[in-house]
Motif scaffolding. Structure first.
Motif, short mmCIF file in Angstrom:
data_model
loop_
_atom_site.label_atom_id
_atom_site.label_comp_id
_atom_site.label_asym_id
_atom_site.label_seq_id
_atom_site.Cartn_x
_atom_site.Cartn_y
_atom_site.Cartn_z
N HIS A 104 21.16 -2.22 -11.09
CA HIS A 104 19.69 -0.35 -10.83
C HIS A 104 19.43 -0.64 -10.18
O HIS A 104 17.59 -1.12 -11.07
CB HIS A 104 19.61 -0.06 -12.48
N HIS A 153 19.48 8.18 -7.46
CA HIS A 153 19.68 9.36 -7.87
C HIS A 153 19.51 10.54 -7.01
O HIS A 153 19.54 11.02 -6.62
CB HIS A 153 17.89 10.29 -9.05
N GLU A 163 23.12 7.79 -9.54
CA GLU A 163 23.02 7.55 -11.16
C GLU A 163 22.91 9.15 -11.36
O GLU A 163 22.29 9.65 -10.37
CB GLU A 163 21.30 7.81 -11.47
N SER A 221 23.67 9.54 -16.85
CA SER A 221 22.46 9.66 -17.51
C SER A 221 22.40 10.39 -18.03
O SER A 221 22.46 11.61 -17.79
CB SER A 221 20.63 9.20 -16.12
N HIS A 278 19.21 12.66 -18.64
CA HIS A 278 17.97 13.11 -18.53
C HIS A 278 17.12 13.50 -19.25
O HIS A 278 15.66 14.12 -19.09
CB HIS A 278 17.30 12.93 -16.74
N HIS A 284 20.40 2.91 -19.50
CA HIS A 284 19.76 3.29 -20.43
C HIS A 284 19.86 4.04 -22.01
O HIS A 284 19.69 4.83 -21.67
CB HIS A 284 18.46 3.66 -20.17
N ASP A 299 16.00 -1.13 -13.46
CA ASP A 299 15.23 0.38 -12.82
C ASP A 299 14.69 0.29 -12.17
O ASP A 299 13.81 1.33 -12.91
CB ASP A 299 15.60 1.15 -14.28
ZN ZN Z 1 17.50 6.71 -15.34
#
Ligand code: ZN
Ligand code: ZN
Length: 260
Positions: free
Chosen positions: A5, A38, A96, A122, A124, A168, A239
């Motif tokens: 990541h 992202h 991601e 993810s 978020h 995560h 990350d």
């Molecule tokens: Zn993330």
């Protein structure tokens, strides 16, 4: 060792920039690295964020600084340029993607046949709430409710069938808020669902690097035990958002996996 990541968003999409990450990976004894971006960096994904921007002025400002910089095609071009060369580490490229239930079909359409190596889902946002920006944003909110919705959303993400892995997986804990109830049943349900979908879970050093006083390194120990019990594939990740963080604490993350 694997770092699965790594964000390249702070530089240009050039081979010189990629080389910086590879050099650090070699220095850190990585034999495999996975790059991702992202999804909101790309114009195509911007419409997914209308409701979270409307919900929070802070997020609206943050989003419009960072989002929609490139077309997905720009990233795909970089990927094909890198794939034409050979490197002393194995390299994969993915995305991601912020999970929003109502955009499952939208994401599936946008990512189909793009020759990406992996899609990482993810959480978020818990409903409209961007829980991982600032601790004070949690003030006056119902912590139990945020935790419940975080895990319900994570389970929806796993079951939707679009993603290869979940990022995560318990990062809702980052600022040290704790719910009044045990999370074991959620860990168990997540691990079962991941196993069924043949998805991986990340063992990440990212949250700890950001919040060393309130977050433990990697997954919660009981969550990790559930993942192992259900034979979920666990991927070590930093990350990283810059070359310096590539490979950060990967040996320690591996040790925690072995010991759980
Ligand atoms: Zn993330
Ligand atoms: Zn990330």
């Amino acid at each position: 060792m694997l770092d699965g990541h790594i964000h390249i968003e702070r530089g240009e999409y050039t081979l010189e920039w990629i080389d910086k990450f590879i050099n650090k990976a070699l220095e850190q004894d990585m034999d495999e690295i996975w790059f991702l971006e992202h999804c909101y960096r790309f114009k195509e994904f911007v419409p997914m964020y209308d409701s979270v921007c409307a919900y929070s002025e802070y997020i609206d400002k943050w989003f419009h600084k960072k989002a929609g910089i490139f077309q997905l095609e720009d990233y795909l071009k970089l990927i094909s340029n890198v794939r034409e060369k050979s490197f002393p580490v194995n390299i994969k490229f993915g995305l991601e993607i912020c999970y929003f239930k109502k955009f499952e079909a939208f994401v599936a359409d946008l990512t189909r046949d793009k020759e990406l190596d992996f899609l990482l889902g993810s959480v978020h946002f818990v409903d409209e709430f961007a829980f991982d920006h600032k601790s004070e944003h949690w003030n006056n909110l119902n912590i139990d409710r945020i935790y419940t919705r975080y895990f319900e959303t994570s389970i929806e993400l796993i079951k939707c069938g679009i993603y290869d892995g979940i990022a995560h997986p318990d990062c809702v804990k980052l600022f040290g808020h704790t719910p009044s109830f045990s999370l074991i049943e959620y860990y168990e349900e997540m691990a079962q669902a991941l196993s069924l979908q043949r998805m991986y879970a990340e063992q990440s050093s990212g949250i700890f690097r950001r919040c060393p006083d309130t977050a433990e390194l990697g997954m919660n120990r009981d969550m990790l035990k559930c993942m192992k019990k259900h034979n979920v594939k666990i991927i070590t990740v930093s990350d990283a958002h810059c070359p310096e963080d590539v490979g950060s604490k990967i040996p320690e993350l591996n040790k925690l996996i072995v010991e759980a």
